[in-house]
Write an enzyme that holds these catalytic residues in place. Sequence first.
Site, PDB file in Angstrom:
ATOM      1  CG  HIS A  52       2.710   3.294  -5.783  1.00 59.51           C
ATOM      2  ND1 HIS A  52       2.831   2.674  -4.561  1.00 59.51           N
ATOM      3  CD2 HIS A  52       1.437   3.076  -6.177  1.00 59.51           C
ATOM      4  CE1 HIS A  52       1.680   2.084  -4.235  1.00 59.51           C
ATOM      5  NE2 HIS A  52       0.813   2.327  -5.193  1.00 59.51           N
ATOM      6  CD  GLU A 110      -1.758   4.854  -7.638  1.00 59.22           C
ATOM      7  OE1 GLU A 110      -1.545   5.919  -7.034  1.00 59.22           O
ATOM      8  OE2 GLU A 110      -1.863   3.759  -7.044  1.00 59.22           O
ATOM      9  CG  HIS A 114      -4.253   8.081  -4.523  1.00 60.82           C
ATOM     10  ND1 HIS A 114      -4.360   8.052  -3.151  1.00 60.82           N
ATOM     11  CD2 HIS A 114      -3.839   6.839  -4.886  1.00 60.82           C
ATOM     12  CE1 HIS A 114      -4.010   6.855  -2.695  1.00 60.82           C
ATOM     13  NE2 HIS A 114      -3.698   6.097  -3.734  1.00 60.82           N
TER      14      HIS A 114
END
EC number: 4.6.1.19
Length: 234
Positions: A52, A110, A114
């Site tokens: 993920h 992502e 992040h």
Amino acid sequence: ASKTCPSNTPLSCHNTTVVQDTCCFIPSGQLLQTQFWDTDPSTGPSDSWTIHGLWPDNCDGSFPQTCDASRAYTNITDILTAMGADDTLQYMQTYWKDYQGNDESFWEHEWGKHGTCITTLDPGCYDDYVPTEEAADFFSKTVSLFKTLPTYQWLADAGITPDGSKSYALDDIQSALSQQHGAEVTLGCDGKTLNEVWYHFNVKGSLQDGQFVAAEPDGAKSTCPDDVYYDPKK
């Protein structure tokens, strides 16, 4: 290349004073390597969980997000190729999958949400910085960390394998994974079906070159009931 960090850098989330050098210390220092078990539609190999992401949480469980819009790159495949990270890209094409089939946009999400919040990846933390090299470092580190966390194998070693006809005790799953990881993990479910695991770490040094140390979760350990289903991939 990223700057060399001193050996006496404190472990993230364990400092007693504010650390000024955020090239060698991550203030949002609870790093989560998060994995999916996608079964409907299924993604990735039938005998492996998939990636993920790698998320920086603050030490209190809150988290920063989308920290630098100017570096929200939209061409991850091209970046990895240009930076010579072909092995990382090839691995991602098998193990970092989007359930809707759009891997590139998933990777971009992502990184932008992040990756840009991990301070040691700031361009100023590199000697002779080459634009986008920090994104290649983020994906390469996430892949290398994922390879050390073989969830499917760890569960199988404990006699826990995908089976559509029976449930497993959540405690048994937690026990199997935490014994291997060295700390409790966070388990996620969709209803009664297990579909995610988060491994928590603190870091001594930079994301690029630092030491990852297993850490206890910074929040609830589960969104799951006491008994869960671990379905085979379709």
